[in-house]
Design a protein around this motif. Structure first.
Motif, PDB file in Angstrom:
ATOM      1  N   SER A  32      -0.300   4.790  -2.710  1.00 27.99           N
ATOM      2  CA  SER A  32      -1.013   3.885  -3.528  1.00 27.99           C
ATOM      3  C   SER A  32      -1.838   2.760  -2.847  1.00 27.99           C
ATOM      4  CB  SER A  32       0.170   2.968  -4.400  1.00 27.99           C
ATOM      5  OG  SER A  32      -0.426   1.893  -5.126  1.00 27.99           O
ATOM      6  N   VAL A  33      -3.044   2.951  -3.101  1.00 27.08           N
ATOM      7  CA  VAL A  33      -4.210   1.959  -2.577  1.00 27.08           C
ATOM      8  C   VAL A  33      -3.803   0.348  -3.020  1.00 27.08           C
ATOM      9  CG1 VAL A  33      -6.379   1.295  -2.375  1.00 27.08           C
ATOM     10  CG2 VAL A  33      -5.760   3.673  -2.293  1.00 27.08           C
ATOM     11  N   GLU A  34      -3.375   0.525  -4.382  1.00 28.74           N
ATOM     12  CA  GLU A  34      -3.092  -0.707  -4.846  1.00 28.74           C
ATOM     13  C   GLU A  34      -1.881  -1.315  -4.033  1.00 28.74           C
ATOM     14  OE1 GLU A  34      -3.466   1.850  -6.599  1.00 28.74           O
ATOM     15  OE2 GLU A  34      -5.284   1.527  -7.855  1.00 28.74           O
ATOM     16  N   PHE A  35      -0.796  -0.666  -3.897  1.00 31.28           N
ATOM     17  CA  PHE A  35       0.405  -1.258  -3.049  1.00 31.28           C
ATOM     18  C   PHE A  35      -0.195  -1.779  -1.757  1.00 31.28           C
ATOM     19  CE2 PHE A  35       4.240  -0.517  -0.581  1.00 31.28           C
ATOM     20  CZ  PHE A  35       4.960  -1.592  -1.253  1.00 31.28           C
ATOM     21  N   LEU A  36      -0.763  -0.715  -1.297  1.00 29.34           N
ATOM     22  CA  LEU A  36      -1.258  -1.220   0.398  1.00 29.34           C
ATOM     23  C   LEU A  36      -1.948  -2.485   0.149  1.00 29.34           C
ATOM     24  CD1 LEU A  36      -2.467   2.298   1.672  1.00 29.34           C
ATOM     25  CD2 LEU A  36      -0.174   1.060   2.231  1.00 29.34           C
ATOM     26  N   ASP A  37      -2.691  -2.649  -0.602  1.00 29.34           N
ATOM     27  CA  ASP A  37      -3.442  -3.668  -0.919  1.00 29.34           C
ATOM     28  C   ASP A  37      -2.815  -5.008  -1.256  1.00 29.34           C
ATOM     29  OD1 ASP A  37      -5.937  -2.898  -0.490  1.00 29.34           O
ATOM     30  OD2 ASP A  37      -6.435  -2.511  -2.564  1.00 29.34           O
ATOM     31  N   TYR A  38      -1.561  -4.714  -1.880  1.00 32.03           N
ATOM     32  CA  TYR A  38      -0.607  -5.847  -1.987  1.00 32.03           C
ATOM     33  C   TYR A  38      -0.035  -6.337  -0.902  1.00 32.03           C
ATOM     34  CZ  TYR A  38       3.759  -8.112  -3.858  1.00 32.03           C
ATOM     35  OH  TYR A  38       4.703  -9.007  -3.924  1.00 32.03           O
ATOM     36  N   LEU A  39       0.456  -5.346  -0.155  1.00 34.49           N
ATOM     37  CA  LEU A  39       1.214  -5.633   1.108  1.00 34.49           C
ATOM     38  C   LEU A  39       0.355  -6.399   1.998  1.00 34.49           C
ATOM     39  CD1 LEU A  39       3.035  -2.426   2.162  1.00 34.49           C
ATOM     40  CD2 LEU A  39       4.113  -4.158   1.348  1.00 34.49           C
ATOM     41  N   GLU A  40      -0.835  -6.051   2.080  1.00 35.23           N
ATOM     42  CA  GLU A  40      -1.940  -6.752   2.885  1.00 35.23           C
ATOM     43  C   GLU A  40      -2.048  -8.074   2.518  1.00 35.23           C
ATOM     44  OE1 GLU A  40      -6.630  -6.439   4.615  1.00 35.23           O
ATOM     45  OE2 GLU A  40      -5.641  -4.800   3.344  1.00 35.23           O
ATOM     46  N   SER A  41      -1.992  -8.433   1.187  1.00 37.28           N
ATOM     47  CA  SER A  41      -2.041  -9.784   0.641  1.00 37.28           C
ATOM     48  C   SER A  41      -1.012 -10.739   0.776  1.00 37.28           C
ATOM     49  CB  SER A  41      -2.397  -9.731  -0.846  1.00 37.28           C
ATOM     50  OG  SER A  41      -0.946  -9.195  -1.817  1.00 37.28           O
ATOM     51  N   VAL A  42       0.391 -10.215   0.780  1.00 27.77           N
ATOM     52  CA  VAL A  42       1.445 -11.156   1.194  1.00 27.77           C
ATOM     53  C   VAL A  42       1.660 -11.078   2.625  1.00 27.77           C
ATOM     54  CG1 VAL A  42       2.585 -10.150  -0.769  1.00 27.77           C
ATOM     55  CG2 VAL A  42       2.980  -8.959   1.139  1.00 27.77           C
ATOM     56  N   ASN A  43       1.008 -10.059   3.600  1.00 24.66           N
ATOM     57  CA  ASN A  43       0.951 -10.196   4.863  1.00 24.66           C
ATOM     58  C   ASN A  43       2.234 -10.774   5.503  1.00 24.66           C
ATOM     59  OD1 ASN A  43      -0.245 -10.395   7.380  1.00 24.66           O
ATOM     60  ND2 ASN A  43      -0.975 -12.432   7.182  1.00 24.66           N
ATOM     61  N   ASP A  44       3.331 -10.188   5.099  1.00 28.04           N
ATOM     62  CA  ASP A  44       4.777 -10.659   5.825  1.00 28.04           C
ATOM     63  C   ASP A  44       5.026  -9.663   6.824  1.00 28.04           C
ATOM     64  OD1 ASP A  44       7.557 -10.996   6.018  1.00 28.04           O
ATOM     65  OD2 ASP A  44       7.507 -11.560   4.071  1.00 28.04           O
ATOM     66  N   LYS A  45       5.336 -10.248   8.140  1.00 29.69           N
ATOM     67  CA  LYS A  45       5.296  -9.520   9.421  1.00 29.69           C
ATOM     68  C   LYS A  45       6.792  -8.932   9.460  1.00 29.69           C
ATOM     69  CE  LYS A  45       1.546 -10.763  10.793  1.00 29.69           C
ATOM     70  NZ  LYS A  45       0.304  -9.844  10.723  1.00 29.69           N
ATOM     71  N   ARG A  46       7.500  -9.260   8.632  1.00 28.58           N
ATOM     72  CA  ARG A  46       9.142  -8.787   8.669  1.00 28.58           C
ATOM     73  C   ARG A  46       9.176  -7.534   7.619  1.00 28.58           C
ATOM     74  NH1 ARG A  46      12.054 -13.132   5.407  1.00 28.58           N
ATOM     75  NH2 ARG A  46      10.124 -12.852   3.981  1.00 28.58           N
ATOM     76  N   ILE A  47       8.040  -6.990   7.086  1.00 23.86           N
ATOM     77  CA  ILE A  47       7.965  -5.882   6.293  1.00 23.86           C
ATOM     78  C   ILE A  47       7.279  -4.708   7.085  1.00 23.86           C
ATOM     79  CG2 ILE A  47       7.031  -4.648   4.130  1.00 23.86           C
ATOM     80  CD1 ILE A  47       7.005  -7.292   2.870  1.00 23.86           C
ATOM     81  N   LYS A  48       8.157  -3.624   7.393  1.00 21.76           N
ATOM     82  CA  LYS A  48       7.669  -2.353   7.982  1.00 21.76           C
ATOM     83  C   LYS A  48       7.460  -1.270   7.047  1.00 21.76           C
ATOM     84  CE  LYS A  48      10.055  -1.897  11.668  1.00 21.76           C
ATOM     85  NZ  LYS A  48      11.421  -1.831  12.677  1.00 21.76           N
ATOM     86  N   TYR A  49       6.092  -0.720   7.088  1.00 22.97           N
ATOM     87  CA  TYR A  49       6.022   0.201   5.955  1.00 22.97           C
ATOM     88  C   TYR A  49       5.526   1.526   6.779  1.00 22.97           C
ATOM     89  CZ  TYR A  49       3.453   2.764   2.229  1.00 22.97           C
ATOM     90  OH  TYR A  49       2.906   3.779   1.519  1.00 22.97           O
ATOM     91  N   ASN A  50       6.090   2.566   6.304  1.00 22.47           N
ATOM     92  CA  ASN A  50       5.755   3.858   6.939  1.00 22.47           C
ATOM     93  C   ASN A  50       5.606   4.841   5.730  1.00 22.47           C
ATOM     94  OD1 ASN A  50       5.423   5.717   9.176  1.00 22.47           O
ATOM     95  ND2 ASN A  50       7.098   6.782   8.077  1.00 22.47           N
ATOM     96  N   TYR A  51       4.492   5.360   5.770  1.00 22.58           N
ATOM     97  CA  TYR A  51       4.266   6.512   4.690  1.00 22.58           C
ATOM     98  C   TYR A  51       4.292   8.029   5.392  1.00 22.58           C
ATOM     99  CZ  TYR A  51       1.735   9.674   1.313  1.00 22.58           C
ATOM    100  OH  TYR A  51       1.494  10.563   0.580  1.00 22.58           O
ATOM    101  N   SER A  52       5.069   8.954   4.844  1.00 25.20           N
ATOM    102  CA  SER A  52       5.099  10.487   5.471  1.00 25.20           C
ATOM    103  C   SER A  52       4.513  11.099   4.233  1.00 25.20           C
ATOM    104  CB  SER A  52       6.409  10.894   5.649  1.00 25.20           C
ATOM    105  OG  SER A  52       7.185  10.020   6.647  1.00 25.20           O
ATOM    106  N   LYS A  53       3.451  11.750   4.578  1.00 22.54           N
ATOM    107  CA  LYS A  53       2.683  12.698   3.428  1.00 22.54           C
ATOM    108  C   LYS A  53       3.365  14.154   3.259  1.00 22.54           C
ATOM    109  CE  LYS A  53      -1.091  14.313   6.720  1.00 22.54           C
ATOM    110  NZ  LYS A  53      -2.378  14.664   6.996  1.00 22.54           N
ATOM    111  N   ASP A  54       4.075  14.517   4.380  1.00 27.81           N
ATOM    112  CA  ASP A  54       4.719  15.900   4.308  1.00 27.81           C
ATOM    113  C   ASP A  54       5.930  15.755   3.300  1.00 27.81           C
ATOM    114  OD1 ASP A  54       5.522  14.051   6.296  1.00 27.81           O
ATOM    115  OD2 ASP A  54       7.020  15.467   7.035  1.00 27.81           O
ATOM    116  N   SER A  55       6.204  16.798   2.540  1.00 24.19           N
ATOM    117  CA  SER A  55       7.499  16.767   1.602  1.00 24.19           C
ATOM    118  C   SER A  55       8.679  16.859   2.096  1.00 24.19           C
ATOM    119  CB  SER A  55       7.153  18.300   0.891  1.00 24.19           C
ATOM    120  OG  SER A  55       8.192  18.238  -0.254  1.00 24.19           O
TER     121      SER A  55
END
Length: 388
Positions: free
Chosen positions: A45-68
């Motif tokens: 989700s591009v919208e969710f990535l934009d949301y994470l960028e907007s909150v800019n919280d360094k305590r949040i670690k986000y990882n996306y795995s595209k493989d099933s």
């Protein structure tokens, strides 16, 4: 410096709930906690990535795995990313009372407990529907009259209790990372001996049975640190709508070797009870605990007969190969039928009583705020002592 607590959320295709949880996390200001999101959505989700960028919280670690990934693989990756001394895994529709959770972790650290289980509250998202209670639960958080007591738990005794009931419906009071708190080094020890933090197809049961091998010091704390969320597509939501069953091969989130590992003593269909039993059996084998602890298959068959009557053919196929167990099976069926009747009556009065312990809430964020307000003047745990 690593945080004291890692909240980890393995997720897939559920950004609405995920964003709501992130909103609640950002509102809690503490450098002692981190949020780990392991995303395996079909389309990021591009919208969710934009949301994470907007909150800019360094305590949040986000990882996306595209493989099933299977559910177990996604959960494994989430724990791998955690750096906290203790870890708590949640679903994306769950909630947590952050301040109380930190108090639980500090209590464990100061009293040398390797894991803690808590008396969680339950929230039913507004879109949920129950097969029996319809929309009576929707949009409400249910809580209890918490005493804030602590109790040491014998892990070995609790493992025996869970297996005695065929591992069919409950983790009992076993240590667990899902909705519980576990020292990261104990989780790593489990993975070292079994190959996974979740050595079985159902992550919650597999992890609990597996941790019973490595966790020796467990505490139960009567606080609502965790809110178990029930949404339309969650296990709890599907269970409430009686949709938590089907063919094993039709469940894409299960590990690929699930059918191959399926025991001939477990009825051949997928449901909460059968996948729990399969996971318990596999976890016992992979932690070399199957010599000392045995699964009570007879209780499992009785549970399936009472709660999954549409699969009687599959259940009787297994029972017919074990005729000597029929007398004991009959006792279990009677006890479970009686329990089901009393449980229905109890829930009827619970859910229809206007004075029941519940609060209306539109989402998890609102649920957490409501519970925090209720508990503001209660006893909490800080630095290993009870204070007011």
């Amino acid at each position: 410096m690593n945080p004291l607590l890692s909240i980890v959320i393995p997720t897939k295709n559920r950004y609405f709930y995920l964003e709501n949880f992130v909103k609640s996390f950002v509102a809690f200001e503490s450098s002692e906690i981190e949020l780990v999101i392991q995303d395996n959505s079909d389309i990021q989700s591009v919208e969710f990535l934009d949301y994470l960028e907007s909150v800019n919280d360094k305590r949040i670690k986000y990882n996306y795995s595209k493989d099933s990934l299977s559910m177990v693989e996604n959960c494994d990756r989430s724990i791998e990313l955690a750096l906290g001394e203790y870890v708590c895994m949640l679903g994306d529709d769950d909630g947590v009372l952050f301040e109380i959770s930190m108090d639980v972790v500090k209590f464990c650290i100061n009293n040398k407990y390797e894991a803690a289980i808590v008396n969680k509250a339950e929230y039913y998202w507004p879109e949920t529907s129950h097969a029996v209670w319809k929309d009576l639960l929707a949009g409400k958080v249910f809580y209890k009259d918490y005493k804030f007591h602590t109790k040491k738990i014998s892990v070995n005794d609790e493992l025996s209790n869970v297996l005695r009931e065929g591992s069919a419906w409950s983790l009992g009071l076993l240590p667990r990372v899902y909705h519980g708190f576990v020292k990261k080094e104990k989780l790593d020890e489990l993975r070292q001996i079994s190959g996974s933090y979740f050595p079985g197809p159902s992550p919650d049961m597999a992890n609990a049975i597996g941790l019973a091998k490595v966790v020796k010091h467990l505490i139960e704390i009567d606080v609502p640190a965790v809110i178990s969320g029930h949404s339309k597509k969650s296990g709890g939501g599907m269970g409430g709508e009686k949709k938590h069953h089907g063919k094993i091969e039709d469940q894409p989130f299960l590990p690929k070797d699930t059918i191959r590992q399926w025991s001939s003593n477990i009825p051949r269909f997928w449901s909460g009870a059968t996948i729990y039993a399969t996971s318990a059996r596999e976890a016992l084998n992979r932690t070399d605990n199957s010599k000392d602890y045995k699964l009570n298959y007879t209780y499992l068959w009785a549970f399936c007969l009472v709660f999954e009557p549409s699969y009687m053919k599959e259940v009787f196929s297994v029972i017919s190969k074990n005729p000597l167990q029929i007398p004991l099976l009959s006792v279990y069926v009677f006890n479970l039928t009686t329990f089901r009747a009393f449980n229905y009556i109890s829930n009827y009065f619970k859910f229809n009583n206007k004075s029941n312990l519940s609060i209306s809430a539109k989402d998890i964020f609102e649920s957490q705020n409501a519970l925090n307000n209720l508990l503001h003047n209660k006893v909490i745990f800080v630095s290993g002592t009870k204070i007011k």
